[in-house]
Design an enzyme around this catalytic site. Structure first.
Site, mmCIF file in Angstrom:
data_model
loop_
_atom_site.group_PDB
_atom_site.id
_atom_site.type_symbol
_atom_site.label_atom_id
_atom_site.label_comp_id
_atom_site.label_asym_id
_atom_site.label_seq_id
_atom_site.Cartn_x
_atom_site.Cartn_y
_atom_site.Cartn_z
ATOM 1 C CD GLU A 128 -2.961 1.176 2.204
ATOM 2 O OE1 GLU A 128 -2.714 0.421 3.411
ATOM 3 O OE2 GLU A 128 -3.752 1.951 2.484
ATOM 4 N N GLY A 268 2.866 2.398 10.960
ATOM 5 C CA GLY A 268 2.645 1.791 12.053
ATOM 6 C C GLY A 268 2.476 0.495 11.739
ATOM 7 C CB ALA A 269 0.603 -2.042 11.370
ATOM 8 C CG MET A 270 0.028 -3.217 4.959
ATOM 9 S SD MET A 270 -0.844 -1.894 4.393
ATOM 10 C CE MET A 270 -2.134 -2.617 3.435
ATOM 11 C CG ASN A 272 0.033 -6.643 4.043
ATOM 12 O OD1 ASN A 272 -0.193 -5.833 3.113
ATOM 13 N ND2 ASN A 272 0.846 -6.713 4.934
ATOM 14 C CG HIS A 304 -6.351 0.467 12.700
ATOM 15 N ND1 HIS A 304 -6.993 1.662 12.752
ATOM 16 C CD2 HIS A 304 -5.845 0.456 11.249
ATOM 17 C CE1 HIS A 304 -7.074 2.226 11.311
ATOM 18 N NE2 HIS A 304 -6.379 1.509 10.473
ATOM 19 C CD GLU A 305 -3.173 -1.953 10.813
ATOM 20 O OE1 GLU A 305 -3.425 -2.229 9.618
ATOM 21 O OE2 GLU A 305 -2.655 -0.904 11.106
ATOM 22 C CG HIS A 308 -7.892 -2.181 7.871
ATOM 23 N ND1 HIS A 308 -8.807 -1.203 7.385
ATOM 24 C CD2 HIS A 308 -6.736 -1.366 8.406
ATOM 25 C CE1 HIS A 308 -8.023 0.165 7.644
ATOM 26 N NE2 HIS A 308 -6.808 0.022 8.073
ATOM 27 C CD GLU A 327 -6.602 3.198 6.494
ATOM 28 O OE1 GLU A 327 -6.820 3.296 7.876
ATOM 29 O OE2 GLU A 327 -6.064 2.351 5.854
HETATM 30 N N1 PHE Z 1 -3.189 0.789 5.743
HETATM 31 C C1 PHE Z 1 -2.393 1.080 6.976
HETATM 32 C C2 PHE Z 1 -3.355 1.236 8.074
HETATM 33 O O1 PHE Z 1 -3.672 2.188 8.371
HETATM 34 C C3 PHE Z 1 -1.588 2.292 6.943
HETATM 35 C C4 PHE Z 1 -0.291 2.017 5.918
HETATM 36 C C5 PHE Z 1 -0.444 2.629 4.720
HETATM 37 C C6 PHE Z 1 0.790 1.384 6.143
HETATM 38 C C7 PHE Z 1 0.599 2.766 3.824
HETATM 39 C C8 PHE Z 1 1.749 1.337 5.319
HETATM 40 C C9 PHE Z 1 1.679 1.909 4.113
HETATM 41 O O2 PHE Z 1 -3.801 0.490 8.533
HETATM 42 ZN ZN ZN Z 2 -5.756 1.578 8.629
#
Ligand code: PHE
Ligand code: ZN
Length: 881
Positions: A128, A268-270, A272, A304-305, A308, A327
């Site tokens: 991302e 912070g984190a992702m 996937n 949060h992750e 998602h 978000e």
């Molecule tokens: N999508 C991630 C989040 O909010 C944030 C993020 C964006 C991480 C771009 C890496 C790169 O939870």
């Molecule tokens: Zn997010």
């Protein structure tokens, strides 16, 4: 590094892709200097596109080694490949074919940390927003959803662990010590959710059984030896999974859920799919290394992750303009989760403080943009407090307007109707209109119009007619490229507080819709008349911060003291007290500029003492109330012609006067709050520590303060207390023997733990005064510092630029000069991190003229740099515009 092409992307230019990619097979042969990627893409012309059209795929710095269509090598004349683009001139007329592309990557040389890179000898990916195009050519846009099968090959000694999205399918040995694994993700997903991790990591495992009885294997992967620091993250994950079932009816959908902690990560984190990748700062914690704030952040970010998975993955965004769709909504969900796990009012106050500290200055400065922007040059620069935090506030307002039950029905409809879609904000708003039968078109301006609305409010009471009259007038200040604003729908929660502290009833209200304790402001001006109000009430407005606005309300200090002591809404109680403190600092600031001594009323210092010892209030609430507004908060209230030194002096004077007036009470309470027994990171214990450490900060201003702080440091049995004492010493007693000794001791003890050293860097970077520039410059040479690691850079350089008003804005401009050099150095490796750092200058126009000129020079110096990245140029030019 992608240099700026000057291209602007516009929402109104959106059109669906001519081609889709229903299936994606990826084969990785992993090597740190050379990784081979073979992508087999099933490509289909989209229904409705009837003529053959050329196929254009995104790339970013790619080296292509092979290209085949339906198993046959493509003639050079039939395609056009550059590092940033692949065009196939005449794809097969049938419109359905397989495209094979082989690319070669060098993960060890990827310092931008986008695409496939190495972090502490681990292969990992970040896709991302547009990182997948650094792995292979693709339709790298969120509305192209594909089912992925991923095969990885690596040397078993180097990478015994091979992870990707979805469920594991098979694994086995190959020749020469190599091995492989195959993963399959049955859920179609956009490329930004692809992930791979390969390396040698330790892990902890657990199991979760979903509401419908599905068993999920949970894994958290960390550096070997750090497994015992992953327990809190695992506990947070299990609680998140349970909460999402109970509160939103969302169940997990794969057989496994894995989290990997890496030490080099831009954000912070992702999220996937099935394989979240985290900045290790938001996974690793124990009492010895993490503060209570770290524990709370871990809990929130894990949630949060995880959340998602539904709001982001199952339902993704049609295009990047819709970023707040996933978000803002997911932040709202994680806020609610934390509120349920901890103290709701305390959580709300903390949220509002963060919103005001980060989103308000953005919304009130040159980088202002709507929650759903209409144009961007670099999407990486739109992961902003506005999209995230204000985006969450907008969802919260929808719930306030609809009520919790109808809101939940809207969410159910959204999750059901759009499962599997790449959706838009319009889709989201529509479900709430449908379930509530309301017209939310005026409300939707919150998504489309930038700027923080202001409400000016006056009140009067007429005993003769038993009427209480509120006059409200709204205005939205102009923001870049939006000079004329439309009127907004602002839901204002309120109460009429009677002399006994209870909310008074009223017979009727005219002049605006008033329902369930909320005034709906929709016009420029409302005169709201409450009838049947015999005694004069005190108005408590924007309770719970129901709308993210600024309020200019004429209210007597006695009324604010009354609200601070009696309002039944905890947020408003905190707000009233915080306003009193802010006003006192501003008065002191004006005195100091006028050459006078600041003086403070005993009302305020006494009230502070009363709040500190009020046993009916939670410890954490009292800690938040006693923490003075930050220098930047005060600067924002003043608005223009800012002299940070005078604000600092005014704030210090107030702190000293509070400490002197309450020394005895504070010292007694400080002693009473000491805890014995084993450490627990729970909210109640954290609240006690927070209050005690806030008291220490005051007590440190009194005689023997340095010794007291040193004793606190020496006797600390956890990182919360140790770091708090270190900050007090380094900030209030800079240069003292006690401060030097504590800094040295901390360095010695934690030098080999980078995450703990981040605290040490941050504390020194935020030490007020003219000495900070040289101190920070010297610390860039410290062995624990690394300009290539985003966490180190954010602690030391980000801490200095964003949280050290007197140091960064030093009158002679030395702070800006150092900052400019450093941002440009960081940019060479990592443009994203550099661009984010550069936002520290966004409020330069509110400085006094001399500093303003120096800040502008700094921005111009950066702008003049040749070959600037798209990321940094975008920020600099918008900041200067
Ligand atoms: N999508 C991630 C989040 O909010 C944030 C993020 C964006 C991480 C771009 C890496 C790169 O939870
Ligand atoms: Zn997010």
């Amino acid at each position: 590094m992608r240099t700026d092409t000057g291209q602007v992307f516009r929402l109104e230019d959106y059109r669906p892709s001519d081609y889709l990619i229903p299936r994606t097979e990826l084969d990785f042969r992993l090597g740190e200097d050379s990784t081979k990627v073979v992508a087999r893409l099933t490509i289909e012309r989209r229904a409705g596109v009837d003529k053959p059209v050329q196929l254009e795929l995104d790339g970013d710095g790619l080296t292509m080694r092979r290209i085949e269509v339906d198993g046959e090598a493509l003639d050079a004349a039939d395609f056009d490949a550059t590092p940033d683009r692949l065009v196939i001139h005449t794809p097969p007329a049938s419109g359905r074919f397989t495209l094979l592309i082989e690319t070669e990557l060098a993960p060890s040389r990827n310092e931008a940390l986008m695409g496939l890179y190495r972090s502490s000898n681990v292969y990992c990916t970040q896709c991302e927003a547009e990182g997948f195009r650094r792995i292979t050519y693709f339709l790298d846009r969120p509305d192209v959803l594909s089912v992925y099968t991923v095969r990885m090959e690596a040397l078993r000694t180097e990478a015994p662990l091979l992870l990707s999205n979805g469920n594991p399918v098979e694994h086995g040995d190959l020749e020469d010590g190599w091995h492989y694994a195959v993963w399959h993700d049955p859920f179609p997903k956009p490329s930004y959710l692809f992930a791979l991790v390969a390396g040698d990591l330790g892990c902890i495992k657990d199991r979760f059984v979903t509401a419908s009885g599905k068993e999920v294997e949970l894994g958290i992967y960390v550096e070997h030896g750090k497994e015992n620091q992953a327990g809190y993250a695992m506990d947070s994950l299990r609680r998140s999974m349970k909460w999402d079932e109970e509160v939103f009816g969302c169940e997990y959908d794969l057989d496994v859920f894995n989290i990997v902690a890496v030490s080099d990560f831009n954000m912070g984190a992702m999220e996937n799919k099935g394989l979240n990748i985290f900045n290790d700062k938001y996974v690793l914690a124990d009492e010895e290394t993490a503060t209570d704030a770290d524990f709370a952040n871990i809990e929130a970010i894990i949630a949060h992750e995880y959340f998602h998975n539904w709001t982001g993955n199952r339902i993704t965004c049609r295009d990047w303009f819709q970023l707040c769709l996933k978000e803002g909504l997911t932040v709202f969900r994680d806020h609610e989760f934390s509120a349920d796990q901890r103290s709701r009012p305390v959580k709300r106050i903390a949220e509002v403080r963060t919103l005001r500290a980060h989103q308000f200055p953005e919304d009130q400065g040159p980088l202002a943009h709507p929650v759903r922007p209409r144009r961007y040059r670099e999407i990486n620069n739109f992961y902003t407090p506005t999209v995230y935090e204000k985006g969450s506030e907008v969802v919260r307002m929808i719930r306030t307007i609809l009520g919790a039950e109808t809101f939940r029905r809207g969410m159910d409809l959204y999750l059901e109707r759009h499962d599997g879609d790449a959706a838009t904000i319009e889709d989201f708003v529509k479900v709430f209109e449908e379930v509530s039968d309301r017209d939310l078109s005026q409300f939707a301006l919150w998504y489309h119009q930038a700027g923080t609305p202001n409400l000016s409010v006056t009140t009067r009471h007429s005993p003769a007619t038993a009427e209480f009259i509120i006059e409200v007038e709204q205005s939205v200040p102009p923001t870049p490229s939006e000079s004329r604003k439309r009127l907004m729908h602002i839901p204002l929660a309120f109460g009429l507080v009677g002399a006994d502290g209870k909310d008074m009833g009223f017979e009727g209200a005219e002049g605006a819709t008033v329902e369930d304790g909320v005034i709906h402001v929709r016009k420029r001006k409302h005169v709201v008349t409450f009838s049947g109000v015999t005694e004069r009430p005190v108005l408590s407005l924007n309770r719970g911060f129901s709308a993210p606005i600024t309020l200019s309300i004429e209210q007597r200090p006695e009324d604010q003291i009354f609200l601070a002591s009696h309002d039944s809404d905890a947020f408003s109680r905190w707000q009233a007290f915080n306003t009193l403190l802010t006003d006192a600092i501003i008065a002191a600031f004006r005195n100091i500029l006028g050459g006078k001594q600041p003086a403070f009323g005993t009302d305020l210092t006494r009230l502070t003492g009363r709040i500190a010892v009020d046993a009916t209030l939670e410890h954490a609430f009292r800690a938040l109330a006693l923490a003075l507004p930050g220098e930047a908060d005060v600067a924002r209230e003043i608005g223009k012609n800012i002299d940070p030194d005078a604000i600092f002096a005014g704030r210090e004077a107030l702190a000293r006067s509070i400490a002197e007036a309450n020394g005895g009470v504070f010292a007694q309470l400080y002693d009473d709050l000491l805890m014995s027994g084993p450490f627990s990171p729970d909210a109640a214990s954290a609240g006690r520590r927070a209050l005690r450490n806030t008291l220490l900060d005051y007590l440190a201003m009194l005689p023997d303060g340095a010794q007291r702080a040193a004793a606190h440091f020496a006797s600390a049995t956890n990182m919360t207390d140790r770091a708090a004492a270190l900050a007090v010493l380094a900030h209030r007693h800079a240069g003292s023997e006690e401060a030097k000794a504590a800094l040295a001791e901390f360095d010695k003890r934690y030098r080999s733990d980078p995450l703990v050293m981040d605290k040490w860097f941050m504390i020194q970077a935020t030490a007020p005064g003219t000495g900070a520039v040289d101190a920070v410059r010297a610390l860039t040479e410290h062995p624990a510092f690394s300009i290539a690691n985003p966490n180190r850079v954010r602690s030391l350089i980000g801490g200095f630029a964003s949280a050290n008003q007197t140091g960064f804005h030093r009158a002679d401009g030395a702070g800006y000069t150092f900052f400019t050099e450093t941002v440009l150095t960081v940019e060479k490796r990592n443009p994203q991190v550099a661009a984010r750092l550069a936002t520290a200058l966004r409020s330069w126009r509110s400085l006094e003229p001399k500093r303003q000129a120096k800040a502008r020079d700094a921005l111009l110096t950066m702008q003049a740099k040749e070959g600037l990245s798209a990321d940094l140029r975008d920020i600099i030019e918008r900041t200067l515009a």
